[in-house]
Design a protein around this motif. Structure first.
Motif, PDB file in Angstrom:
ATOM      1  N   ASP A  75       1.211  -1.314  -0.013  1.00 29.30           N
ATOM      2  CA  ASP A  75       0.009  -0.042   0.119  1.00 29.30           C
ATOM      3  C   ASP A  75       0.939   0.963   0.033  1.00 29.30           C
ATOM      4  OD1 ASP A  75      -2.029   1.818   0.052  1.00 29.30           O
ATOM      5  OD2 ASP A  75      -2.663   1.318   2.263  1.00 29.30           O
ATOM      6  N   ILE A  76       0.780   1.734  -1.142  1.00 24.61           N
ATOM      7  CA  ILE A  76       1.541   3.210  -1.293  1.00 24.61           C
ATOM      8  C   ILE A  76       0.913   4.408  -0.980  1.00 24.61           C
ATOM      9  CG2 ILE A  76       3.219   4.450  -2.855  1.00 24.61           C
ATOM     10  CD1 ILE A  76       4.059   1.767  -4.300  1.00 24.61           C
ATOM     11  N   LYS A  77       1.246   5.252  -0.024  1.00 26.90           N
ATOM     12  CA  LYS A  77       0.663   6.510   0.121  1.00 26.90           C
ATOM     13  C   LYS A  77       1.559   7.936   0.181  1.00 26.90           C
ATOM     14  CE  LYS A  77      -2.017   4.009   3.766  1.00 26.90           C
ATOM     15  NZ  LYS A  77      -1.631   3.522   4.983  1.00 26.90           N
ATOM     16  N   ARG A  78       1.278   8.536  -0.711  1.00 29.18           N
ATOM     17  CA  ARG A  78       2.081  10.002  -1.119  1.00 29.18           C
ATOM     18  C   ARG A  78       1.430  10.826  -0.066  1.00 29.18           C
ATOM     19  NH1 ARG A  78       5.671   9.712  -5.330  1.00 29.18           N
ATOM     20  NH2 ARG A  78       5.433   7.667  -6.540  1.00 29.18           N
ATOM     21  N   GLY A  79       2.190  11.975  -0.018  1.00 32.40           N
ATOM     22  CA  GLY A  79       1.741  13.385   0.546  1.00 32.40           C
ATOM     23  C   GLY A  79       1.718  13.184   2.247  1.00 32.40           C
ATOM     24  N   LYS A  80       2.901  12.424   2.788  1.00 36.94           N
ATOM     25  CA  LYS A  80       2.983  12.504   4.179  1.00 36.94           C
ATOM     26  C   LYS A  80       4.167  13.269   4.601  1.00 36.94           C
ATOM     27  CE  LYS A  80      -0.072   9.323   4.151  1.00 36.94           C
ATOM     28  NZ  LYS A  80      -1.511   9.678   4.557  1.00 36.94           N
ATOM     29  N   SER A  81       4.288  13.523   5.766  1.00 40.48           N
ATOM     30  CA  SER A  81       5.293  14.235   6.477  1.00 40.48           C
ATOM     31  C   SER A  81       6.093  13.437   7.500  1.00 40.48           C
ATOM     32  CB  SER A  81       4.817  15.611   6.893  1.00 40.48           C
ATOM     33  OG  SER A  81       4.519  16.450   5.898  1.00 40.48           O
ATOM     34  N   ILE A  82       7.102  13.717   7.713  1.00 44.55           N
ATOM     35  CA  ILE A  82       7.860  13.132   8.979  1.00 44.55           C
ATOM     36  C   ILE A  82       8.070  14.312   9.990  1.00 44.55           C
ATOM     37  CG2 ILE A  82       9.966  11.981   9.751  1.00 44.55           C
ATOM     38  CD1 ILE A  82      10.743  10.860   6.936  1.00 44.55           C
ATOM     39  N   VAL A  83       7.604  13.930  11.052  1.00 43.91           N
ATOM     40  CA  VAL A  83       7.987  15.299  11.944  1.00 43.91           C
ATOM     41  C   VAL A  83       9.033  14.369  13.201  1.00 43.91           C
ATOM     42  CG1 VAL A  83       7.125  16.723  13.878  1.00 43.91           C
ATOM     43  CG2 VAL A  83       5.713  16.206  11.709  1.00 43.91           C
ATOM     44  N   THR A  84      10.035  15.077  13.210  1.00 45.22           N
ATOM     45  CA  THR A  84      11.141  14.425  14.065  1.00 45.22           C
ATOM     46  C   THR A  84      11.373  15.098  15.339  1.00 45.22           C
ATOM     47  OG1 THR A  84      12.100  13.257  12.176  1.00 45.22           O
ATOM     48  CG2 THR A  84      13.456  13.628  14.104  1.00 45.22           C
ATOM     49  N   VAL A  85      11.207  14.567  16.522  1.00 43.15           N
ATOM     50  CA  VAL A  85      11.753  15.271  17.507  1.00 43.15           C
ATOM     51  C   VAL A  85      13.103  14.773  17.952  1.00 43.15           C
ATOM     52  CG1 VAL A  85      11.034  15.629  19.967  1.00 43.15           C
ATOM     53  CG2 VAL A  85       9.310  15.359  18.271  1.00 43.15           C
ATOM     54  N   ILE A  86      14.162  15.730  18.090  1.00 41.95           N
ATOM     55  CA  ILE A  86      15.362  15.445  18.375  1.00 41.95           C
ATOM     56  C   ILE A  86      15.250  15.574  19.876  1.00 41.95           C
ATOM     57  CG2 ILE A  86      17.896  15.706  18.319  1.00 41.95           C
ATOM     58  CD1 ILE A  86      16.657  15.152  15.614  1.00 41.95           C
ATOM     59  N   CYS A  87      15.506  14.220  20.597  1.00 42.04           N
ATOM     60  CA  CYS A  87      15.316  14.303  22.151  1.00 42.04           C
ATOM     61  C   CYS A  87      16.246  13.109  22.593  1.00 42.04           C
ATOM     62  CB  CYS A  87      13.692  13.885  22.147  1.00 42.04           C
ATOM     63  SG  CYS A  87      13.490  12.405  21.442  1.00 42.04           S
ATOM     64  N   ASP A  88      16.204  13.267  23.760  1.00 47.92           N
ATOM     65  CA  ASP A  88      16.843  12.209  24.702  1.00 47.92           C
ATOM     66  C   ASP A  88      15.993  11.160  24.914  1.00 47.92           C
ATOM     67  OD1 ASP A  88      18.054  10.664  26.792  1.00 47.92           O
ATOM     68  OD2 ASP A  88      18.208  12.487  28.178  1.00 47.92           O
ATOM     69  N   VAL A  89      15.999  10.042  24.029  1.00 48.67           N
ATOM     70  CA  VAL A  89      15.358   9.080  23.969  1.00 48.67           C
ATOM     71  C   VAL A  89      15.116   8.075  25.216  1.00 48.67           C
ATOM     72  CG1 VAL A  89      14.927   6.726  22.620  1.00 48.67           C
ATOM     73  CG2 VAL A  89      15.461   8.845  21.366  1.00 48.67           C
ATOM     74  N   THR A  90      16.273   8.266  26.259  1.00 44.39           N
ATOM     75  CA  THR A  90      15.952   7.477  27.442  1.00 44.39           C
ATOM     76  C   THR A  90      14.771   8.104  28.346  1.00 44.39           C
ATOM     77  OG1 THR A  90      17.565   9.109  28.584  1.00 44.39           O
ATOM     78  CG2 THR A  90      18.487   7.154  27.639  1.00 44.39           C
ATOM     79  N   ARG A  91      14.410   9.307  27.911  1.00 43.22           N
ATOM     80  CA  ARG A  91      13.070   9.930  28.492  1.00 43.22           C
ATOM     81  C   ARG A  91      12.043   9.710  27.579  1.00 43.22           C
ATOM     82  NH1 ARG A  91      15.743  15.258  31.010  1.00 43.22           N
ATOM     83  NH2 ARG A  91      13.753  15.555  32.090  1.00 43.22           N
ATOM     84  N   SER A  92      11.805   8.995  26.683  1.00 42.37           N
ATOM     85  CA  SER A  92      10.908   8.720  25.730  1.00 42.37           C
ATOM     86  C   SER A  92       9.516   8.633  26.245  1.00 42.37           C
ATOM     87  CB  SER A  92      11.263   7.469  24.606  1.00 42.37           C
ATOM     88  OG  SER A  92      11.110   6.422  25.427  1.00 42.37           O
TER      89      SER A  92
END
Ligand code: ASP
Ligand code: MG
Length: 442
Positions: free
Chosen positions: A372-389
Protein backbone atom coordinates in the motif's frame (compact mmCIF):
# COMPACT_ATOMS: atom_id res chain seq x y z
CA UNK A 1 43.47 29.09 14.29
CA UNK A 2 39.86 29.03 13.16
CA UNK A 3 38.20 28.06 9.88
CA UNK A 4 35.49 30.37 8.54
CA UNK A 5 33.23 29.03 5.81
CA UNK A 6 30.90 31.23 3.78
CA UNK A 7 28.35 29.69 1.41
CA UNK A 8 27.21 30.90 -2.00
CA UNK A 9 24.50 33.27 -0.78
CA UNK A 10 26.93 34.93 1.65
CA UNK A 11 29.12 35.97 -1.28
CA UNK A 12 26.36 36.43 -3.86
CA UNK A 13 27.19 40.05 -4.81
CA UNK A 14 29.50 42.99 -4.12
CA UNK A 15 27.61 44.13 -1.07
CA UNK A 16 27.72 40.68 0.49
CA UNK A 17 31.40 40.28 -0.30
CA UNK A 18 32.14 43.58 1.47
CA UNK A 19 30.18 42.37 4.44
CA UNK A 20 31.99 39.02 4.57
CA UNK A 21 35.32 40.82 4.23
CA UNK A 22 34.43 42.92 7.29
CA UNK A 23 33.66 39.73 9.25
CA UNK A 24 36.97 38.16 8.23
CA UNK A 25 38.75 41.33 9.28
CA UNK A 26 37.01 41.29 12.65
CA UNK A 27 38.45 37.80 13.26
CA UNK A 28 41.91 38.53 11.90
CA UNK A 29 43.65 38.03 15.26
CA UNK A 30 42.31 34.47 15.55
CA UNK A 31 44.26 33.29 12.49
CA UNK A 32 41.32 32.61 10.21
CA UNK A 33 41.49 30.24 7.26
CA UNK A 34 38.61 31.12 4.95
CA UNK A 35 36.68 28.65 2.78
CA UNK A 36 34.32 29.96 0.11
CA UNK A 37 31.61 28.53 -2.12
CA UNK A 38 30.94 29.87 -5.60
CA UNK A 39 29.11 33.22 -5.75
CA UNK A 40 25.32 32.90 -5.53
CA UNK A 41 23.93 30.51 -8.13
CA UNK A 42 27.15 30.20 -10.09
CA UNK A 43 27.34 26.41 -9.74
CA UNK A 44 23.85 26.07 -11.19
CA UNK A 45 24.67 28.53 -13.98
CA UNK A 46 27.71 26.48 -14.88
CA UNK A 47 25.69 23.28 -15.01
CA UNK A 48 23.14 25.03 -17.24
CA UNK A 49 25.92 26.31 -19.48
CA UNK A 50 27.17 22.74 -19.81
CA UNK A 51 23.75 21.53 -20.96
CA UNK A 52 23.58 24.38 -23.48
CA UNK A 53 27.05 23.58 -24.76
CA UNK A 54 25.94 20.01 -25.37
CA UNK A 55 23.34 21.37 -27.75
CA UNK A 56 26.00 23.46 -29.47
CA UNK A 57 25.58 26.83 -27.75
CA UNK A 58 28.44 28.44 -25.82
CA UNK A 59 27.09 30.99 -23.39
CA UNK A 60 28.61 31.96 -20.06
CA UNK A 61 27.02 35.41 -19.89
CA UNK A 62 25.40 34.68 -16.51
CA UNK A 63 28.68 33.77 -14.88
CA UNK A 64 30.70 36.36 -16.74
CA UNK A 65 28.32 39.27 -16.02
CA UNK A 66 28.03 38.42 -12.34
CA UNK A 67 31.79 38.34 -11.86
CA UNK A 68 32.61 41.35 -14.03
CA UNK A 69 29.92 43.51 -12.43
CA UNK A 70 31.00 42.48 -8.95
CA UNK A 71 34.64 43.19 -9.68
CA UNK A 72 33.72 46.61 -10.97
CA UNK A 73 31.63 47.42 -7.93
CA UNK A 74 34.42 46.28 -5.65
CA UNK A 75 37.00 48.27 -7.57
CA UNK A 76 39.17 45.30 -8.30
CA UNK A 77 40.75 44.45 -11.61
CA UNK A 78 39.29 41.65 -13.74
CA UNK A 79 42.92 40.70 -14.43
CA UNK A 80 42.55 38.67 -11.28
CA UNK A 81 40.41 36.12 -13.09
CA UNK A 82 40.35 37.01 -16.80
CA UNK A 83 42.41 33.90 -17.61
CA UNK A 84 39.91 31.69 -15.86
CA UNK A 85 37.02 33.13 -17.86
CA UNK A 86 38.96 32.44 -21.08
CA UNK A 87 39.68 28.88 -19.99
CA UNK A 88 36.02 28.39 -19.16
CA UNK A 89 35.01 29.56 -22.62
CA UNK A 90 37.52 27.20 -24.23
CA UNK A 91 36.17 24.33 -22.20
CA UNK A 92 32.57 25.03 -23.17
CA UNK A 93 33.60 25.35 -26.79
CA UNK A 94 35.21 21.93 -26.49
CA UNK A 95 32.04 20.45 -25.03
CA UNK A 96 29.95 22.07 -27.76
CA UNK A 97 32.17 20.57 -30.46
CA UNK A 98 32.30 17.10 -28.97
CA UNK A 99 28.66 17.07 -27.88
CA UNK A 100 29.88 15.08 -24.96
CA UNK A 101 30.06 15.76 -21.26
CA UNK A 102 31.63 13.22 -18.93
CA UNK A 103 31.43 13.45 -15.15
CA UNK A 104 35.10 14.34 -15.15
CA UNK A 105 34.55 17.27 -17.49
CA UNK A 106 31.52 18.37 -15.48
CA UNK A 107 33.69 18.60 -12.34
CA UNK A 108 36.36 20.55 -14.19
CA UNK A 109 33.62 22.90 -15.38
CA UNK A 110 31.90 23.57 -12.05
CA UNK A 111 35.26 24.11 -10.35
CA UNK A 112 35.42 27.54 -11.98
CA UNK A 113 32.74 28.87 -9.62
CA UNK A 114 34.79 28.43 -6.47
CA UNK A 115 38.03 29.41 -8.22
CA UNK A 116 36.52 32.71 -9.33
CA UNK A 117 35.10 33.40 -5.86
CA UNK A 118 38.42 33.06 -3.98
CA UNK A 119 40.23 35.29 -6.45
CA UNK A 120 37.55 37.94 -6.04
CA UNK A 121 37.62 37.84 -2.24
CA UNK A 122 41.39 37.78 -1.79
CA UNK A 123 41.82 40.69 -4.22
CA UNK A 124 39.19 42.68 -2.38
CA UNK A 125 40.73 42.00 1.03
CA UNK A 126 44.22 42.80 -0.22
CA UNK A 127 43.35 46.20 -1.69
CA UNK A 128 41.51 47.06 1.50
CA UNK A 129 44.43 46.46 3.81
CA UNK A 130 43.96 42.83 4.85
CA UNK A 131 46.73 40.73 3.34
CA UNK A 132 45.13 37.62 1.88
CA UNK A 133 46.08 34.93 -0.58
CA UNK A 134 43.82 32.65 -2.61
CA UNK A 135 44.37 28.91 -3.04
CA UNK A 136 42.72 26.32 -5.19
CA UNK A 137 42.13 23.48 -2.72
CA UNK A 138 44.67 21.16 -4.40
CA UNK A 139 47.37 23.75 -3.69
CA UNK A 140 46.92 23.10 0.02
CA UNK A 141 46.79 19.31 -0.28
CA UNK A 142 43.21 18.37 -1.19
CA UNK A 143 43.58 14.98 -2.83
CA UNK A 144 40.57 12.77 -3.53
CA UNK A 145 39.61 9.54 -5.26
CA UNK A 146 38.36 9.66 -8.85
CA UNK A 147 34.69 9.30 -8.09
CA UNK A 148 33.77 12.41 -10.04
CA UNK A 149 30.85 14.51 -8.78
CA UNK A 150 30.94 12.76 -5.40
CA UNK A 151 34.62 12.31 -4.62
CA UNK A 152 35.92 11.12 -1.25
CA UNK A 153 38.97 12.79 0.21
CA UNK A 154 42.05 10.59 0.57
CA UNK A 155 43.36 9.67 4.02
CA UNK A 156 46.61 11.49 3.30
CA UNK A 157 44.90 14.89 3.46
CA UNK A 158 45.28 14.64 7.24
CA UNK A 159 49.00 15.21 6.55
CA UNK A 160 49.06 17.17 3.32
CA UNK A 161 46.82 19.97 4.60
CA UNK A 162 48.97 20.76 7.67
CA UNK A 163 52.08 20.48 5.50
CA UNK A 164 50.74 23.42 3.51
CA UNK A 165 49.01 25.47 6.17
CA UNK A 166 51.34 25.15 9.16
CA UNK A 167 53.48 28.03 7.97
CA UNK A 168 50.39 30.23 8.27
CA UNK A 169 49.05 28.69 11.48
CA UNK A 170 52.33 28.67 13.39
CA UNK A 171 54.81 30.51 11.26
CA UNK A 172 55.59 33.89 9.84
CA UNK A 173 53.16 33.69 6.95
CA UNK A 174 50.71 36.57 7.50
CA UNK A 175 48.41 36.39 4.48
CA UNK A 176 44.99 35.00 5.29
CA UNK A 177 44.38 31.92 3.12
CA UNK A 178 41.18 32.12 1.07
CA UNK A 179 40.47 28.59 -0.12
CA UNK A 180 38.06 27.10 -2.65
CA UNK A 181 35.43 24.86 -1.08
CA UNK A 182 33.94 21.85 -2.86
CA UNK A 183 36.84 20.87 -5.13
CA UNK A 184 39.95 18.69 -5.08
CA UNK A 185 42.17 16.77 -7.50
CA UNK A 186 42.57 13.04 -7.88
CA UNK A 187 45.95 11.28 -8.00
CA UNK A 188 46.19 11.77 -11.75
CA UNK A 189 45.66 15.50 -11.38
CA UNK A 190 42.06 15.65 -12.61
CA UNK A 191 39.74 18.08 -10.85
CA UNK A 192 37.02 16.46 -8.76
CA UNK A 193 34.11 17.77 -6.67
CA UNK A 194 32.93 16.58 -3.29
CA UNK A 195 29.20 16.61 -4.12
CA UNK A 196 26.72 19.50 -3.97
CA UNK A 197 27.15 21.54 -0.82
CA UNK A 198 30.66 20.11 -0.50
CA UNK A 199 32.25 23.32 0.77
CA UNK A 200 31.21 22.40 4.30
CA UNK A 201 33.35 19.30 4.05
CA UNK A 202 36.32 21.33 2.82
CA UNK A 203 35.99 23.53 5.91
CA UNK A 204 35.56 20.73 8.43
CA UNK A 205 38.44 18.77 6.87
CA UNK A 206 40.78 21.74 7.20
CA UNK A 207 39.58 22.40 10.74
CA UNK A 208 40.07 18.81 11.83
CA UNK A 209 43.43 18.33 10.08
CA UNK A 210 44.76 21.59 11.53
CA UNK A 211 43.37 20.98 15.03
CA UNK A 212 41.60 24.32 14.73
CA UNK A 213 39.94 25.93 17.74
CA UNK A 214 36.69 25.72 15.81
CA UNK A 215 35.13 25.64 12.37
CA UNK A 216 32.59 28.39 11.79
CA UNK A 217 29.95 28.07 9.11
CA UNK A 218 28.32 31.42 8.50
CA UNK A 219 24.62 31.60 7.58
CA UNK A 220 21.89 34.19 7.78
CA UNK A 221 20.04 32.76 10.78
CA UNK A 222 21.06 32.65 14.43
CA UNK A 223 22.46 29.13 14.27
CA UNK A 224 20.53 25.90 14.72
CA UNK A 225 16.97 26.66 15.78
CA UNK A 226 14.48 24.65 17.84
CA UNK A 227 12.20 24.58 14.75
CA UNK A 228 11.87 26.14 11.32
CA UNK A 229 11.14 29.82 12.05
CA UNK A 230 8.76 29.95 9.07
CA UNK A 231 6.52 27.48 10.89
CA UNK A 232 7.22 28.42 14.48
CA UNK A 233 7.55 32.16 15.02
CA UNK A 234 9.11 31.85 18.47
CA UNK A 235 11.70 29.24 17.52
CA UNK A 236 14.92 29.89 19.39
CA UNK A 237 18.57 29.09 19.00
CA UNK A 238 19.92 25.85 20.40
CA UNK A 239 23.24 26.80 21.92
CA UNK A 240 24.79 23.30 21.84
CA UNK A 241 24.08 20.06 20.00
CA UNK A 242 26.13 16.89 19.66
CA UNK A 243 27.46 15.64 16.31
CA UNK A 244 24.87 12.82 16.43
CA UNK A 245 22.01 15.23 16.95
CA UNK A 246 23.25 17.55 14.24
CA UNK A 247 23.42 14.64 11.80
CA UNK A 248 19.85 13.60 12.61
CA UNK A 249 18.71 17.22 12.31
CA UNK A 250 20.22 17.42 8.86
CA UNK A 251 18.74 14.09 7.73
CA UNK A 252 15.31 15.16 8.90
CA UNK A 253 15.11 18.49 7.18
CA UNK A 254 16.86 21.14 9.28
CA UNK A 255 19.21 23.54 7.53
CA UNK A 256 22.40 22.43 9.23
CA UNK A 257 25.56 21.02 7.71
CA UNK A 258 25.43 18.01 5.47
CA UNK A 259 25.79 14.95 7.75
CA UNK A 260 28.81 13.69 5.83
CA UNK A 261 30.62 16.97 6.37
CA UNK A 262 30.53 16.52 10.14
CA UNK A 263 32.78 13.43 10.00
CA UNK A 264 36.28 14.94 10.10
CA UNK A 265 35.40 17.15 13.06
CA UNK A 266 33.65 14.30 14.82
CA UNK A 267 36.84 12.21 14.50
CA UNK A 268 38.95 14.98 16.02
CA UNK A 269 36.37 16.51 18.35
CA UNK A 270 36.74 19.88 16.62
CA UNK A 271 33.74 22.08 17.45
CA UNK A 272 31.65 23.36 14.53
CA UNK A 273 29.90 26.65 15.17
CA UNK A 274 26.95 27.90 13.11
CA UNK A 275 27.02 31.71 13.07
CA UNK A 276 24.76 34.44 11.73
CA UNK A 277 26.54 36.87 9.40
CA UNK A 278 23.89 39.49 10.24
CA UNK A 279 24.36 39.11 13.98
CA UNK A 280 28.11 38.79 14.36
CA UNK A 281 28.33 39.08 18.13
CA UNK A 282 25.72 36.41 18.74
CA UNK A 283 27.46 33.13 19.62
CA UNK A 284 25.19 30.97 17.43
CA UNK A 285 25.08 27.20 17.90
CA UNK A 286 27.98 24.91 18.47
CA UNK A 287 28.15 21.26 17.43
CA UNK A 288 30.42 19.20 19.67
CA UNK A 289 31.04 15.75 21.10
CA UNK A 290 29.57 16.39 24.53
CA UNK A 291 27.53 19.36 25.70
CA UNK A 292 28.85 21.45 28.56
CA UNK A 293 25.56 21.57 30.44
CA UNK A 294 22.74 19.14 31.07
CA UNK A 295 20.98 17.47 28.18
CA UNK A 296 17.46 18.84 27.73
CA UNK A 297 14.67 16.29 27.10
CA UNK A 298 13.97 17.84 23.68
CA UNK A 299 16.53 19.73 21.58
CA UNK A 300 14.66 20.57 18.38
CA UNK A 301 11.78 19.60 16.09
CA UNK A 302 12.10 19.24 12.34
CA UNK A 303 9.82 18.19 9.55
CA UNK A 304 10.17 16.92 6.04
CA UNK A 305 7.26 17.03 3.58
CA UNK A 306 6.37 15.08 0.43
CA UNK A 307 7.26 11.75 1.94
CA UNK A 308 5.95 8.43 0.64
CA UNK A 309 4.71 5.90 3.19
CA UNK A 310 4.73 2.25 2.13
CA UNK A 311 2.93 -0.43 4.14
CA UNK A 312 3.86 -4.02 3.35
CA UNK A 313 2.22 -7.15 4.72
CA UNK A 314 3.82 -10.48 3.98
CA UNK A 315 1.67 -12.75 1.86
CA UNK A 316 3.98 -15.73 2.09
CA UNK A 317 4.70 -18.03 4.95
CA UNK A 318 8.35 -17.12 5.16
CA UNK A 319 10.10 -16.08 8.33
CA UNK A 320 10.55 -12.43 9.13
CA UNK A 321 14.21 -12.36 8.19
CA UNK A 322 13.52 -13.76 4.73
CA UNK A 323 10.69 -11.28 4.26
CA UNK A 324 12.77 -8.25 5.30
CA UNK A 325 15.68 -9.44 3.17
CA UNK A 326 13.40 -9.57 0.14
CA UNK A 327 12.00 -6.11 0.90
CA UNK A 328 15.41 -4.49 1.35
CA UNK A 329 16.77 -6.13 -1.78
CA UNK A 330 14.08 -4.54 -3.91
CA UNK A 331 14.91 -1.08 -2.55
CA UNK A 332 18.56 -1.74 -3.25
CA UNK A 333 17.76 -2.91 -6.77
CA UNK A 334 15.82 0.28 -7.56
CA UNK A 335 18.29 2.50 -5.67
CA UNK A 336 15.71 4.01 -3.37
CA UNK A 337 16.84 4.75 0.14
CA UNK A 338 14.62 4.20 3.15
CA UNK A 339 14.36 6.92 5.81
CA UNK A 340 12.17 5.69 8.64
CA UNK A 341 11.08 2.15 9.30
CA UNK A 342 8.88 0.18 11.73
CA UNK A 343 8.38 -3.58 11.57
CA UNK A 344 6.49 -6.46 13.10
CA UNK A 345 6.72 -10.19 12.36
CA UNK A 346 4.72 -10.08 9.12
CA UNK A 347 4.50 -6.43 8.22
CA UNK A 348 6.72 -3.45 7.71
CA UNK A 349 6.02 0.25 7.25
CA UNK A 350 8.65 2.49 5.82
CA UNK A 351 9.09 5.89 4.33
CA UNK A 352 11.02 7.04 1.28
CA UNK A 353 11.66 10.44 -0.16
CA UNK A 354 11.34 10.30 -3.93
CA UNK A 355 9.20 11.55 -6.76
CA UNK A 356 10.25 8.72 -9.08
CA UNK A 357 7.56 6.37 -10.35
CA UNK A 358 7.28 3.41 -8.01
CA UNK A 359 5.45 1.02 -10.34
CA UNK A 360 8.39 -1.30 -10.91
CA UNK A 361 9.38 -1.37 -7.26
CA UNK A 362 5.77 -2.12 -6.37
CA UNK A 363 5.59 -5.01 -8.82
CA UNK A 364 8.73 -6.51 -7.31
CA UNK A 365 7.52 -6.08 -3.74
CA UNK A 366 4.16 -7.65 -4.60
CA UNK A 367 5.85 -10.99 -5.21
CA UNK A 368 6.00 -11.37 -1.41
CA UNK A 369 3.66 -8.81 0.08
CA UNK A 370 0.55 -6.78 -0.25
CA UNK A 371 1.69 -3.26 -0.89
CA UNK A 372 0.00 0.00 0.00
CA UNK A 373 1.74 3.20 -1.20
CA UNK A 374 0.57 6.54 0.18
CA UNK A 375 2.01 9.83 -0.95
CA UNK A 376 1.68 13.28 0.63
CA UNK A 377 3.03 12.39 4.07
CA UNK A 378 5.35 14.25 6.41
CA UNK A 379 7.94 13.10 8.89
CA UNK A 380 7.97 15.17 12.04
CA UNK A 381 11.10 14.41 14.02
CA UNK A 382 11.71 15.26 17.63
CA UNK A 383 15.44 15.36 18.37
CA UNK A 384 15.44 14.32 21.98
CA UNK A 385 16.88 12.26 24.79
CA UNK A 386 15.34 8.92 23.96
CA UNK A 387 16.02 7.60 27.47
CA UNK A 388 13.15 9.90 28.43
CA UNK A 389 10.87 8.70 25.65
CA UNK A 390 7.87 7.87 27.89
CA UNK A 391 7.55 11.41 29.10
CA UNK A 392 8.23 12.84 25.63
CA UNK A 393 5.69 10.56 23.97
CA UNK A 394 3.10 11.22 26.63
CA UNK A 395 3.27 14.94 25.94
CA UNK A 396 3.28 14.33 22.21
CA UNK A 397 0.19 12.12 22.23
CA UNK A 398 -1.81 14.39 24.45
CA UNK A 399 -1.00 17.34 22.13
CA UNK A 400 -1.78 15.34 18.99
CA UNK A 401 -5.07 14.13 20.45
CA UNK A 402 -6.03 17.74 21.21
CA UNK A 403 -5.25 18.64 17.60
CA UNK A 404 -7.15 15.53 16.40
CA UNK A 405 -4.14 14.36 14.45
CA UNK A 406 -3.77 10.68 13.76
CA UNK A 407 -0.19 9.45 13.79
CA UNK A 408 0.31 6.87 11.05
CA UNK A 409 3.63 5.51 12.14
CA UNK A 410 6.20 6.08 14.86
CA UNK A 411 9.86 5.24 14.88
CA UNK A 412 12.67 5.66 17.34
CA UNK A 413 16.05 6.07 15.63
CA UNK A 414 18.84 3.67 16.48
CA UNK A 415 21.13 6.57 17.28
CA UNK A 416 18.95 7.23 20.35
CA UNK A 417 18.48 10.87 19.60
CA UNK A 418 15.21 11.01 17.68
CA UNK A 419 11.59 9.97 17.62
CA UNK A 420 9.76 10.39 14.31
CA UNK A 421 6.04 10.61 13.60
CA UNK A 422 4.46 10.19 10.18
CA UNK A 423 1.43 12.39 9.58
CA UNK A 424 -0.37 13.88 6.57
CA UNK A 425 1.39 16.79 4.86
CA UNK A 426 -1.59 19.00 5.67
CA UNK A 427 -1.06 18.32 9.39
CA UNK A 428 2.67 18.73 9.51
CA UNK A 429 2.87 22.42 10.45
CA UNK A 430 0.12 22.04 13.05
CA UNK A 431 2.01 19.17 14.66
CA UNK A 432 5.34 20.99 14.68
CA UNK A 433 3.75 24.06 16.27
CA UNK A 434 1.79 22.10 18.87
CA UNK A 435 4.81 20.05 19.87
CA UNK A 436 7.04 23.11 19.99
CA UNK A 437 4.58 24.90 22.30
CA UNK A 438 4.37 21.83 24.51
CA UNK A 439 8.11 21.22 24.82
CA UNK A 440 9.45 24.76 24.75
CA UNK A 441 6.56 26.90 26.01
CA UNK A 442 4.46 29.31 23.96
N1 ASP B 1 29.07 25.61 -4.98
C1 ASP B 1 28.81 24.24 -4.64
C2 ASP B 1 27.32 23.97 -4.69
O1 ASP B 1 26.57 24.89 -4.97
C3 ASP B 1 29.40 23.84 -3.34
C4 ASP B 1 28.82 24.52 -2.13
O2 ASP B 1 28.06 25.47 -2.26
O3 ASP B 1 29.13 24.08 -1.03
O4 ASP B 1 26.92 22.87 -4.45
MG1 MG C 1 26.75 26.95 -4.02
Amino acid sequence: MIVMKFGGSSVANAERIRHVASIIKAYADRKPVVVLSAMGDTTDYLLEAAELALSGVVDISNVENLHRTTAKELNISVDNFEKLLDELKFLLTGISMLHELTKRTRDYLVSFGERLAVRMMSAYLAINGTPAKFYDAWDIGFISDSNFMAAELSEEVWDTIPAHLNSYAYGKDKEIPIITGFIAKDKKGYITTLGRGGSDLTATMIGAAMNAEEVQTWKDVDGILTADPRTVKNARTVSEVTYDEAAELAYFGAQVLHPRSMNPCRVKGTPVRVKNSYNIDFPGSVILAKRSGERPPVTAITSKKDIVLIDLVSTRMIGQSGFLAHVFNQFLKWEISIDVIATSEVSVSLTINTDKSLDELKADLERYASVDIKRGKSIVTVICDVTRSSEILQTAFSELAKEKVNVQMISQGASKVNISFIVDDSESNIVVKALHDAYFGE
